[in-house]
Design a protein around this motif. Structure first.
Motif, PDB file in Angstrom:
ATOM      1  N   GLY A 447     128.122  78.091  -5.557  1.00 43.95           N
ATOM      2  CA  GLY A 447     127.268  77.020  -6.358  1.00 43.95           C
ATOM      3  C   GLY A 447     126.065  77.052  -5.745  1.00 43.95           C
ATOM      4  O   GLY A 447     124.934  76.824  -6.377  1.00 43.95           O
ATOM      5  N   LEU A 448     125.642  76.792  -4.258  1.00 41.17           N
ATOM      6  CA  LEU A 448     124.618  76.664  -3.768  1.00 41.17           C
ATOM      7  C   LEU A 448     123.683  78.004  -3.545  1.00 41.17           C
ATOM      8  O   LEU A 448     122.362  78.011  -3.395  1.00 41.17           O
ATOM      9  CB  LEU A 448     124.791  75.918  -2.359  1.00 41.17           C
ATOM     10  CG  LEU A 448     125.433  74.654  -2.772  1.00 41.17           C
ATOM     11  CD1 LEU A 448     125.835  73.960  -1.231  1.00 41.17           C
ATOM     12  CD2 LEU A 448     124.293  73.611  -3.001  1.00 41.17           C
ATOM     13  N   ASP A 449     124.242  79.167  -3.364  1.00 35.55           N
ATOM     14  CA  ASP A 449     123.572  80.370  -3.033  1.00 35.55           C
ATOM     15  C   ASP A 449     124.324  81.478  -3.767  1.00 35.55           C
ATOM     16  O   ASP A 449     124.928  82.403  -3.115  1.00 35.55           O
ATOM     17  CB  ASP A 449     123.637  80.604  -1.381  1.00 35.55           C
ATOM     18  CG  ASP A 449     122.894  82.007  -1.161  1.00 35.55           C
ATOM     19  OD1 ASP A 449     122.002  82.317  -1.815  1.00 35.55           O
ATOM     20  OD2 ASP A 449     123.295  82.361  -0.089  1.00 35.55           O
ATOM     21  N   PRO A 450     124.097  81.386  -5.057  1.00 37.60           N
ATOM     22  CA  PRO A 450     124.923  82.468  -5.758  1.00 37.60           C
ATOM     23  C   PRO A 450     124.927  83.874  -5.588  1.00 37.60           C
ATOM     24  O   PRO A 450     125.498  84.787  -5.738  1.00 37.60           O
ATOM     25  CB  PRO A 450     124.732  81.959  -7.353  1.00 37.60           C
ATOM     26  CG  PRO A 450     123.624  81.194  -7.360  1.00 37.60           C
ATOM     27  CD  PRO A 450     123.556  80.601  -6.147  1.00 37.60           C
ATOM     28  N   ALA A 451     123.331  84.139  -5.183  1.00 39.71           N
ATOM     29  CA  ALA A 451     123.124  85.644  -4.947  1.00 39.71           C
ATOM     30  C   ALA A 451     123.519  86.006  -3.544  1.00 39.71           C
ATOM     31  O   ALA A 451     123.423  86.906  -2.982  1.00 39.71           O
ATOM     32  CB  ALA A 451     121.651  85.731  -5.181  1.00 39.71           C
ATOM     33  N   GLY A 452     124.047  85.030  -2.454  1.00 37.09           N
ATOM     34  CA  GLY A 452     124.253  85.412  -1.264  1.00 37.09           C
ATOM     35  C   GLY A 452     123.261  85.986  -0.410  1.00 37.09           C
ATOM     36  O   GLY A 452     123.339  86.547   0.651  1.00 37.09           O
ATOM     37  N   LEU A 453     121.984  85.288  -0.387  1.00 38.57           N
ATOM     38  CA  LEU A 453     121.089  85.632   0.275  1.00 38.57           C
ATOM     39  C   LEU A 453     120.912  84.729   1.561  1.00 38.57           C
ATOM     40  O   LEU A 453     120.448  85.250   2.600  1.00 38.57           O
ATOM     41  CB  LEU A 453     119.735  85.299  -0.597  1.00 38.57           C
ATOM     42  CG  LEU A 453     119.696  86.128  -2.076  1.00 38.57           C
ATOM     43  CD1 LEU A 453     118.245  85.995  -2.674  1.00 38.57           C
ATOM     44  CD2 LEU A 453     119.654  87.589  -1.776  1.00 38.57           C
ATOM     45  N   LEU A 454     121.473  83.647   1.868  1.00 40.57           N
ATOM     46  CA  LEU A 454     121.294  82.944   3.195  1.00 40.57           C
ATOM     47  C   LEU A 454     122.024  83.324   4.024  1.00 40.57           C
ATOM     48  O   LEU A 454     123.645  83.159   3.981  1.00 40.57           O
ATOM     49  CB  LEU A 454     121.411  81.478   2.448  1.00 40.57           C
ATOM     50  CG  LEU A 454     120.284  80.768   1.842  1.00 40.57           C
ATOM     51  CD1 LEU A 454     120.546  79.156   1.649  1.00 40.57           C
ATOM     52  CD2 LEU A 454     119.129  81.252   1.996  1.00 40.57           C
ATOM     53  N   ASN A 455     121.578  83.813   5.008  1.00 42.16           N
ATOM     54  CA  ASN A 455     122.442  84.214   6.411  1.00 42.16           C
ATOM     55  C   ASN A 455     123.711  84.995   6.237  1.00 42.16           C
ATOM     56  O   ASN A 455     124.876  84.446   6.389  1.00 42.16           O
ATOM     57  CB  ASN A 455     122.749  83.264   7.047  1.00 42.16           C
ATOM     58  CG  ASN A 455     123.121  83.510   8.699  1.00 42.16           C
ATOM     59  OD1 ASN A 455     122.875  84.712   9.215  1.00 42.16           O
ATOM     60  ND2 ASN A 455     123.402  82.599   9.389  1.00 42.16           N
ATOM     61  N   PRO A 456     123.693  86.255   5.072  1.00 44.73           N
ATOM     62  CA  PRO A 456     124.777  86.950   4.759  1.00 44.73           C
ATOM     63  C   PRO A 456     125.542  87.457   6.258  1.00 44.73           C
ATOM     64  O   PRO A 456     124.770  87.650   7.189  1.00 44.73           O
ATOM     65  CB  PRO A 456     124.395  88.023   4.002  1.00 44.73           C
ATOM     66  CG  PRO A 456     122.880  88.149   4.382  1.00 44.73           C
ATOM     67  CD  PRO A 456     122.330  86.815   4.615  1.00 44.73           C
ATOM     68  N   GLY A 457     126.773  87.649   6.146  1.00 41.58           N
ATOM     69  CA  GLY A 457     127.536  88.031   7.128  1.00 41.58           C
ATOM     70  C   GLY A 457     128.182  87.047   8.013  1.00 41.58           C
ATOM     71  O   GLY A 457     128.475  87.453   9.201  1.00 41.58           O
ATOM     72  N   LYS A 458     127.925  85.602   7.810  1.00 47.54           N
ATOM     73  CA  LYS A 458     128.481  84.731   8.539  1.00 47.54           C
ATOM     74  C   LYS A 458     129.228  83.717   7.751  1.00 47.54           C
ATOM     75  O   LYS A 458     129.461  83.784   6.517  1.00 47.54           O
ATOM     76  CB  LYS A 458     127.359  83.682   9.141  1.00 47.54           C
ATOM     77  CG  LYS A 458     126.189  84.555   9.631  1.00 47.54           C
ATOM     78  CD  LYS A 458     126.423  85.401  10.827  1.00 47.54           C
ATOM     79  CE  LYS A 458     125.436  86.302  11.101  1.00 47.54           C
ATOM     80  NZ  LYS A 458     124.099  85.812  11.151  1.00 47.54           N
ATOM     81  N   LEU A 459     130.383  83.129   8.536  1.00 49.26           N
ATOM     82  CA  LEU A 459     131.435  82.302   8.102  1.00 49.26           C
ATOM     83  C   LEU A 459     132.228  83.208   6.865  1.00 49.26           C
ATOM     84  O   LEU A 459     132.862  82.408   5.861  1.00 49.26           O
ATOM     85  CB  LEU A 459     130.673  81.068   7.239  1.00 49.26           C
ATOM     86  CG  LEU A 459     130.153  80.126   8.114  1.00 49.26           C
ATOM     87  CD1 LEU A 459     129.716  79.099   7.596  1.00 49.26           C
ATOM     88  CD2 LEU A 459     131.081  79.748   9.446  1.00 49.26           C
ATOM     89  N   GLY A 460     132.308  84.471   7.185  1.00 45.49           N
ATOM     90  CA  GLY A 460     133.220  85.174   6.223  1.00 45.49           C
ATOM     91  C   GLY A 460     132.430  85.586   4.906  1.00 45.49           C
ATOM     92  O   GLY A 460     133.017  86.215   4.166  1.00 45.49           O
TER      93      GLY A 460
END
Length: 464
Positions: A447-460
């Motif tokens: 919902g907050l980052d649908p493109a997955g751009l913020l710090n990918p590769g963390k928290l699963g």
């Protein structure tokens, strides 16, 4: 890259850095694995550009350009994470927030202080100290971490048994979402208008938004402080003492219990052959004195023997010292790791015992201490110190330490992190650790980052 041109056009050439040295400097934090990578000349997680933000507008502009171009963004404070949280595994932009600073704004009536997220913790504590105040937030990294980083990593400090972690000490904060939306979150002082949104970004490691301003509680310096160290017969007695102290309503500011192996480091100038408990109370003189007397009576009933205040006073004077770990990591083949986890009282001792046994073959010393006490349980800190033939072997040893430790903690239904967060160190175990709660986290991310751009590769999370 077109995104770099857009960033420079909007922010200026001096704000957007692309030199190898600048990018390399943001490709390693203080995670021991990353430290060994640096020794080996490796940069497996390197940004394409570094944006040095000095205002909220810089953050908003960067995130909007990133969203328009589909460029990953990883927030960076002072690079003091010990689990790889700020490493840009998908490249893209490192958003360096160390320059996002401001003069503190103190509200003496409400007892709060507000600062920009890039302010160094020790700078803020010193500023408050000149005014007879304190944050009562004391991570070992106080001089190496930022206020915004505490929010992003859900940090806690050495006195949390009385004052709580950052989730208890923060009043509110400002966050910029992936699309550049600015939101101010907090309650005055509590509200019943839906969920407490202030909790949403605590511990999100920059995967849901970027924190830009923080308001924290402040406290007057205590009127009285009393500290004391004790030896105890065994680990079981020490854990029982900690549990009983907490569950009967006492709130010492300091509770640290060292197993026999770590006790030798905690009290380095005495012959120690038993576990050691550090205990301290503070506040109004009459209250602190009474609480300490009640707590020490519990310790004595379990076979505790007082060593006086000197061992605790000595520890308080050196509690920000990282040199043991840093000096060992600087040696060829030297390695050291700290793995902090947590569990409820009923499962804590068995988990500790298995961790000691499982990790023993991987280091010269495997040390353990318990701190950050709650009515239901405690954190457990495992410290491993060793020397290998070379840095390649040391790197493999560190990786094996994480694999074995996480397997044990998950098997005992414990928390795989108490306060260092997930980062890269715990990425393989996030989903298993959170279990059926993980889809809730994933929906928040979607919902907050649908493109997955913020710090990918963390928290699963991975990049879409």
């Amino acid at each position: 890259m077109p995104v770099i041109d857009q960033l420079r056009d909007s922010l200026g050439w001096d704000v957007v850095l692309t030199d190898d040295a600048d990018r390399d400097a943001r490709s390693h934090d203080t995670w021991p694995v990353a430290t060994v990578w640096a020794k080996l000349g490796r940069h497996p997680h390197r940004p394409d550009a570094v944006v040095r933000a000095s205002s909220v507008e810089d953050v908003v502009t960067t995130l909007r350009i990133a969203a328009q171009t589909g460029t990953p963004v990883t927030a960076w404070g002072l690079g003091s994470s010990v689990t790889g949280q700020p490493l840009p595994v998908a490249g893209g932009i490192v958003l360096d927030l160390a320059g996002l600073v401001s003069e503190p704004v103190l509200d003496e009536i409400d007892r709060t202080v507000t600062v920009a997220a890039g302010v160094r913790g020790s700078d803020l504590e010193s500023w408050l100290g000149e005014r007879g105040l304190t944050l009562n937030h004391s991570p070992q990294s106080l001089g190496r971490s930022t206020v915004g980083g505490w929010i992003a990593t859900r940090a806690t400090g050495q006195f949390s048994s009385r004052y709580g972690g950052i989730e208890d000490l923060v009043v509110g904060y400002q966050v910029v979402l992936a699309d550049g939306t600015v939101a101010d979150l907090g309650q005055r002082p509590r509200a019943a208008m839906g969920p407490d949104l202030k909790q949403l970004f605590l511990g999100s490691e920059g995967t849901l938004g970027v924190v830009t301003r923080v308001t924290c509680k402040v406290f007057a310096h205590p009127e009285h402080r009393v500290v004391e160290a004790f030896t105890l017969p065994d680990v079981e007695a020490g854990l029982t003492a900690m549990r009983q102290i907490s569950q009967c309503g006492l709130r010492p500011f300091l509770v640290r219990f060292y197993d026999r192996d770590e006790a030798a480091h905690a009290v380095p100038h005495e012959e120690i052959s038993a576990p050691v408990l550090f205990l301290g109370h503070e506040g109004l003189t009459s209250v602190a004195t009474a609480e300490h007397a009640a707590a020490t009576a519990i310790v004595a009933s379990l076979g505790g023997t007082s060593m006086g205040a000197a061992p605790v006073d000595a520890w308080l004077s050196r509690r920000y010292d990282f040199s043991t770990v840093e000096n060992l990591l600087a040696e060829p083949g030297g390695y050291a790791e700290t793995v902090e986890v947590a569990n409820v009282w009923s499962r804590l001792a068995p988990m500790y015992a298995e961790l000691k046994q499982t990790l023993a073959p991987l280091a010269t010393e495997v040390l353990g201490h318990f701190s950050h006490v709650y009515d239901q349980g405690s954190s457990l800190y495992m410290i491993l110190l060793g020397r290998a033939d070379d840095d390649e072997t040391a790197l493999a040893r560190l990786e094996e330490i994480w694999a074995r430790a996480m397997k044990v903690v998950v098997a005992h239904d414990g928390e795989i992190s108490h306060h260092h967060g997930g980062g890269l160190a715990r990425q393989p175990w996030v989903r298993e650790s959170l279990g059926t709660g993980y889809p809730v986290l994933q929906k928040l991310k979607d919902g907050l980052d649908p493109a997955g751009l913020l710090n990918p590769g963390k928290l699963g999370f991975g990049r879409r």
